[in-house]
Design a protein around this motif. Structure first.
Motif, PDB file in Angstrom:
ATOM      1  N   ALA A   2      21.989 -13.016   1.095  1.00  0.00           N
ATOM      2  CA  ALA A   2      21.081 -13.938   1.781  1.00  0.00           C
ATOM      3  C   ALA A   2      19.892 -14.277   0.893  1.00  0.00           C
ATOM      4  O   ALA A   2      19.427 -13.451   0.107  1.00  0.00           O
ATOM      5  N   LYS A   3      19.418 -15.495   1.068  1.00  0.00           N
ATOM      6  CA  LYS A   3      18.252 -15.939   0.298  1.00  0.00           C
ATOM      7  C   LYS A   3      17.027 -15.132   0.678  1.00  0.00           C
ATOM      8  O   LYS A   3      16.787 -14.860   1.860  1.00  0.00           O
ATOM      9  N   LEU A   4      16.257 -14.725  -0.312  1.00  0.00           N
ATOM     10  CA  LEU A   4      15.050 -13.945  -0.047  1.00  0.00           C
ATOM     11  C   LEU A   4      14.027 -14.785   0.710  1.00  0.00           C
ATOM     12  O   LEU A   4      13.858 -15.977   0.452  1.00  0.00           O
ATOM     13  N   ASN A   5      13.343 -14.145   1.652  1.00  0.00           N
ATOM     14  CA  ASN A   5      12.284 -14.814   2.406  1.00  0.00           C
ATOM     15  C   ASN A   5      10.978 -14.689   1.632  1.00  0.00           C
ATOM     16  O   ASN A   5      10.418 -13.598   1.520  1.00  0.00           O
ATOM     17  N   ASP A   6      10.508 -15.808   1.079  1.00  0.00           N
ATOM     18  CA  ASP A   6       9.265 -15.769   0.301  1.00  0.00           C
ATOM     19  C   ASP A   6       8.111 -16.431   1.050  1.00  0.00           C
ATOM     20  O   ASP A   6       7.093 -16.789   0.458  1.00  0.00           O
ATOM     21  N   MET A   7       8.248 -16.585   2.377  1.00  0.00           N
ATOM     22  CA  MET A   7       7.196 -17.193   3.189  1.00  0.00           C
ATOM     23  C   MET A   7       6.022 -16.231   3.351  1.00  0.00           C
ATOM     24  O   MET A   7       6.180 -15.107   3.821  1.00  0.00           O
ATOM     25  N   THR A 241       8.803  -6.757  -5.352  1.00  0.00           N
ATOM     26  CA  THR A 241       8.514  -7.876  -6.255  1.00  0.00           C
ATOM     27  C   THR A 241       7.951  -9.070  -5.494  1.00  0.00           C
ATOM     28  O   THR A 241       6.994  -9.712  -5.950  1.00  0.00           O
ATOM     29  N   ILE A 242       8.534  -9.388  -4.339  1.00  0.00           N
ATOM     30  CA  ILE A 242       8.030 -10.496  -3.527  1.00  0.00           C
ATOM     31  C   ILE A 242       6.599 -10.214  -3.075  1.00  0.00           C
ATOM     32  O   ILE A 242       5.729 -11.106  -3.106  1.00  0.00           O
ATOM     33  N   ALA A 243       6.314  -8.982  -2.670  1.00  0.00           N
ATOM     34  CA  ALA A 243       4.954  -8.618  -2.257  1.00  0.00           C
ATOM     35  C   ALA A 243       3.980  -8.788  -3.417  1.00  0.00           C
ATOM     36  O   ALA A 243       2.856  -9.288  -3.238  1.00  0.00           O
ATOM     37  N   ARG A 244       4.394  -8.408  -4.612  1.00  0.00           N
ATOM     38  CA  ARG A 244       3.536  -8.551  -5.794  1.00  0.00           C
ATOM     39  C   ARG A 244       3.301 -10.029  -6.124  1.00  0.00           C
ATOM     40  O   ARG A 244       2.197 -10.422  -6.518  1.00  0.00           O
ATOM     41  N   LEU A 245       4.342 -10.840  -5.969  1.00  0.00           N
ATOM     42  CA  LEU A 245       4.182 -12.273  -6.212  1.00  0.00           C
ATOM     43  C   LEU A 245       3.226 -12.904  -5.204  1.00  0.00           C
ATOM     44  O   LEU A 245       2.380 -13.736  -5.560  1.00  0.00           O
ATOM     45  N   ASP A 275      17.575 -12.334 -10.212  1.00  0.00           N
ATOM     46  CA  ASP A 275      17.959 -13.742 -10.088  1.00  0.00           C
ATOM     47  C   ASP A 275      17.543 -14.296  -8.724  1.00  0.00           C
ATOM     48  O   ASP A 275      17.131 -15.458  -8.619  1.00  0.00           O
ATOM     49  N   ASP A 276      17.646 -13.465  -7.686  1.00  0.00           N
ATOM     50  CA  ASP A 276      17.270 -13.913  -6.344  1.00  0.00           C
ATOM     51  C   ASP A 276      15.776 -14.199  -6.267  1.00  0.00           C
ATOM     52  O   ASP A 276      15.354 -15.170  -5.628  1.00  0.00           O
TER      53      ASP A 276
END
Length: 341
Positions: A2-7, A241-245, A275-276
Motif C-alpha cells: 500500500a502507498k505510504l500515507n504522507d499526509m 522516516t515519514i515522521a522525520r520528513l 522506494d516507497d
C-alpha cells in the motif's frame, strides 16, 4: 504494498484569521483541523479555503482546555483578544500597546473539551499543534497530555514572559512541561524588541533585525520539537522516516533549515529512504526545500559550497548543480511536484 500515507495533520487551536503564515508554502500534503468556537468566524474560515487532494481544511466549533467542563469566556472589544482569562488592563500588553482594546464587552459560558478526547473522536492523530488562545495556551497543551507522549512531532505556541491576563501561565511553565514530554525548544520568534515605550519606535518591517533592543519582552511564539531519541523510540522503519520528513518540512517552515537538513542527514546515515518513501510528495517537497537552502552557497564557489554540495549528495544521492545548472535542476523538481499534486 500500500502507498505510504504522507499526509501531515496540523491542529490549529485558536484559528481566528486563518492558517498561520508558517504553514504557507508547506507544499506537502496537509490536513488542517481548525478549532474556532466563534460560529461566525468558523463559517468564514470554511468559505475561504479550497480543498484539494493534498490540502484538506475543516473547522471544529469547539474550545479546548486541559480538562472537560465549562468555563467563562470574555468577549473583548477587539475580538482577537477574547479569552477564558480576564485581561489585565494594567499589564505591559494592554496599558502601553493596545489601550482600550481589551475591555470586556460580554461574558459567556462555553463548553471545553480536551485535545486528546476530540482527536480520539475524530479518529485522527495530530502531527503538529499550533496554539494561540490569548493566555490559556498551556492549558490547551496539557489537554494533549497523552498524545504528546505518543508521537506529536512539534508545537508552536504563543507564550508570555510577562502576563497580559489574570492567572496567565508563562513560558517557563510551557517549556518545563514540554521538556518533561520529550521535547526541546527549537526557537523563539523574537527580533530583539518588546513593546516599545513612549511611542518612540514603530518598526516598519517587523521581520528585519536591528542592533537595538526596545521595551520589555512580553511575548513571542515559541517552537518545540520532539527529541530524536523520543522519535526513534516511537517509530520504526518507513514510519520513522515519514515522521522525520514531516518534522524536517515543519522546521524548514519555522526558520530552522539547518536543523531540517541535519535531520535528513541523520536519516540517510541510518539507512536512507526506501522506494516507497521516495515516491511520496512529502519526500519530494523536503528534497526541494533542502536543495534551495543548500543551493544558496553556490554564489561563492568555496569550501562552504563544496560542503553544501557534499551534504546534499550524502542525503539524496545526487549532485546539487552549481552555476547555470542550478535552476534547471530546481525547475525539474518543481515540475515533478506539480505532477504529483
Amino acid at each position: 504494498m500500500a502507498k505510504l500515507n504522507d499526509m501531515t495533520v496540523a491542529a490549529d487551536i485558536g484559528a481566528r484569521y486563518g492558517i498561520h503564515p508558517t504553514w504557507n508554502n508547506y507544499d506537502a500534503p496537509v490536513h488542517h483541523i481548525a478549532f474556532e468556537p466563534d460560529p461566525e468566524e468558523a463559517a468564514r474560515l470554511r468559505e475561504i479555503y479550497q480543498q484539494t487532494a493534498s490540502f484538506k481544511y475543516e473547522v471544529e466549533e469547539k474550545a479546548l482546555d486541559k480538562e472537560k467542563g465549562k468555563r467563562e469566556f470574555y468577549l473583548t472589544r477587539h475580538r482577537g483578544l477574547s479569552s477564558c482569562l480576564k485581561p489585565d488592563l494594567t499589564s505591559e500588553c494592554f496599558r502601553h500597546l493596545k489601550p482600550g482594546q481589551a475591555e470586556i464587552d460580554e461574558t459567556l459560558e462555553i463548553d471545553m473539551e480536551t485535545g486528546d478526547d476530540v482527536f480520539e473522536e475524530l479518529g485522527l492523530f495530530p502531527d503538529f499543534l499550533k496554539v494561540d488562545t490569548e493566555g490559556t495556551e498551556q492549558d490547551v497543551i496539557e489537554g494533549f497530555d497523552a498524545m504528546l507522549e505518543k508521537g506529536i512531532l512539534g508545537v508552536r505556541a504563543s507564550t508570555n514572559f510577562q502576563p497580559c491576563f489574570h492567572g496567565q501561565r508563562l513560558f517557563s511553565d510551557s517549556d518545563q512541561y514540554l521538556q518533561s514530554k520529550g521535547f526541546v525548544l527549537l526557537n523563539l520568534d523574537y527580533e530583539g524588541f518588546g513593546f516599545p515605550r513612549l511611542g518612540l519606535f514603530r518598526k516598519p518591517d517587523p521581520m528585519t533585525g536591528e542592533n537595538h533592543r526596545y521595551g520589555i519582552l512580553v511575548h513571542a511564539d515559541a517552537v518545540w520539537v520532539i527529541k530524536e531519541s523520543q522519535l526513534d523510540a516511537l517509530f520504526s522503519g518507513d514510519e520513522n522516516t515519514i515522521a522525520r520528513l514531516k518534522l524536517a518540512a515543519f522546521c524548514f517552515n519555522n526558520f530552522a533549515p539547518d536543523y531540517a537538513v541535519d535531520l535528513m542527514r541523520e536519516t540517510a546515515e541510518k539507512g536512507g529512504f526506501s522506494d516507497d518513501v521516495e515516491a511520496t510528495r512529502l519526500y519530494q517537497v523536503v528534497r526541494l526545500k533542502a536543495a534551495r537552502f543548500l543551493g544558496r552557497y553556490r554564489t561563492v564557489p568555496d569550501e562552504q559550497w563544496d560542503r553544501a554540495r557534499g551534504i546534499y549528495k550524502d542525503i539524496f544521492g545526487e549532485e546539487l548543480g552549481g552555476g547555470s545548472d542550478f535552476y534547471p535542476q530546481m525547475n525539474k523538481m518543481v515540475n515533478e511536484l506539480k505532477k504529483s499534486a
